[in-house]
Design an enzyme around this catalytic site. Structure first.
Site, PDB file in Angstrom:
ATOM      1  CD  GLU A 169      -2.704  -1.405  -0.073  1.00 21.50           C
ATOM      2  OE1 GLU A 169      -2.840  -0.460  -0.875  1.00 21.50           O
ATOM      3  OE2 GLU A 169      -3.169  -2.535  -0.292  1.00 21.50           O
ATOM      4  CG  HIS A 203      -5.605  -6.027  -8.034  1.00 21.52           C
ATOM      5  ND1 HIS A 203      -6.765  -5.294  -8.224  1.00 21.52           N
ATOM      6  CD2 HIS A 203      -5.028  -5.543  -6.902  1.00 21.52           C
ATOM      7  CE1 HIS A 203      -6.880  -4.416  -7.240  1.00 21.52           C
ATOM      8  NE2 HIS A 203      -5.834  -4.542  -6.426  1.00 21.52           N
TER       9      HIS A 203
END
Length: 370
Positions: free
Chosen positions: A180, A267
């Site tokens: 992140e 992703h």
């Protein structure tokens, strides 16, 4: 010039700020020097090494906190902007500098793991990559825990961490936290911010995965051994790792670049660059318990240059980012970075080029030669 009155006999003193490191730990010292004799009469370090009871990283772990007796905060004053707390955005505070209980459901424990990983990633950037903080200008960003989702995210100004599907552990292992914050690194590298579109988004997701692997290797923590899988410790949806960098197709993601990548979910579209990074760092058959990795084109056997060099080349390319960012641009940029970072020969340059060819990203106009 101050009157130092913290000892039995007050004294006229110079207060001198000294910043640096004490072993592996940042240090921000206030040193008090007797103005008449020149003797050091006192010193106080702003940096507080809190004790954390971790879920993922062993116990106890040391994390940087702040405060003083009776009033401590999960705020890292040595990494500007880094703190951890709940969904209201405020850092957790308490009267003692011992945090968490080691439980997978305890949110204070989740902050121990989040701060531990973020601080390791910050140190990785400094010591391996040569970058000053997540934003490249000495800045970090807050972390929040307790998100009521099977998810974690970066929203442009802070990271936020939920839990796994079984709701028995928080989504705060090293590679997820570093992933992140990797989005922040992507956003604040080169020009154009985070950009949009699936190909740029896939390269952004891959940046998070690459920094997850880099941070695991830098931390070298026996409780979360370095690897090239993503999220294996949190077991997000009960099926083990979320992605496999050495062979993305293990989870159904593409190993290599094709014309369909710009329309592939972000992703999944992380696959080609993740695969490139593994081949650059480790090669096709690294041995030592590390998995073999296939190639899509070019020579069947590649030799890696090590993850630290691969990380420097990757970030050097990212520093040249322009939006929209594409695999073709990334190839050219990382070749420029390899040539600039390792000017004494062509080993790193040729390995970078071979790894791109192996994942289906061939020669581009304007790319350098060695």
């Amino acid at each position: 010039l101050v009157v130092h009155a913290a000892t039995e006999t007050p004294a006229l003193a110079w207060e001198v700020g000294v910043t640096g490191r004490s072993g592996d730990v940042e240090s921000v010292l206030h040193v008090y020097v007797d103005a008449r004799t020149g003797a050091v009469i006192d010193k106080v370090d702003e940096v507080k090494a809190g004790t954390g009871n971790s879920y993922y990283n062993g116990n106890p772990v040391t994390i940087q906190t702040s405060g003083s007796a009776g009033s401590y905060s999960m705020t890292d004053t040595t990494r500007s902007g880094l703190r951890c707390g709940g969904q209201n955005g405020s850092a957790y505070t308490k009267s003692t500098d011992s945090w968490g209980n080691g439980s997978g459901t305890n949110l204070e424990t989740a902050c121990v793991d989040a701060l531990y990983a973020a601080q390791k990633e910050w140190d990785l950037l400094k010591n391996w990559i040569g970058r000053n903080g997540f934003n490249g200008r000495g800045g970090a960003f807050p972390a929040r825990v307790g998100l009521n989702q099977v998810n974690a995210f970066w929203n442009g100004s802070y990271t936020n961490f939920g839990h796994n599907q079984a709701n028995n552990r928080q989504a705060t292992p090293i590679d997820v936290v570093a992933h992140e914050y990797g989005h922040a690194i992507f956003q604040f590298s080169g020009s154009g911010g985070a950009g949009s579109g699936n190909e740029t988004g896939g390269l952004n997701e891959s940046t998070g995965d690459i920094y997850g692997a880099l941070t695991e290797h830098y931390a070298n923590n026996a409780y979360d051994a370095p690897d090239y899988t993503v999220g294996e410790e949190v077991d997000l949806v009960g099926r083990g790792p979320i992605r496999y960098m050495y062979k993305p197709s293990t989870n159904g993601d593409p190993n290599c670049y094709t014309s369909s990548i710009p329309s592939t979910e972000v992703h999944a579209a992380a696959g080609p660059q993740n695969h490139w990074f593994y081949l650059l760092a480790e090669g096709t058959n690294p041995g030592g318990g590390k998995p073999a990795s296939p190639v899509c084109a070019g020579p069947a056997t590649l030799t890696g240059i090590g993850i630290q060099k691969a990380g420097r080349i990757f970030q050097g390319g990212l520093d040249l980012k322009t939006i929209p960012w594409t695999h073709r641009k990334a190839r050219v940029a990382t070749l420029k970075a390899a040539k600039a970072l390792y000017p004494g020969g062509c080993v790193e340059f040729n390995a970078t080029k071979a790894a791109w060819a192996a994942v289906g990203v061939g020669p581009q106009s304007g790319e350098p030669t060695c």
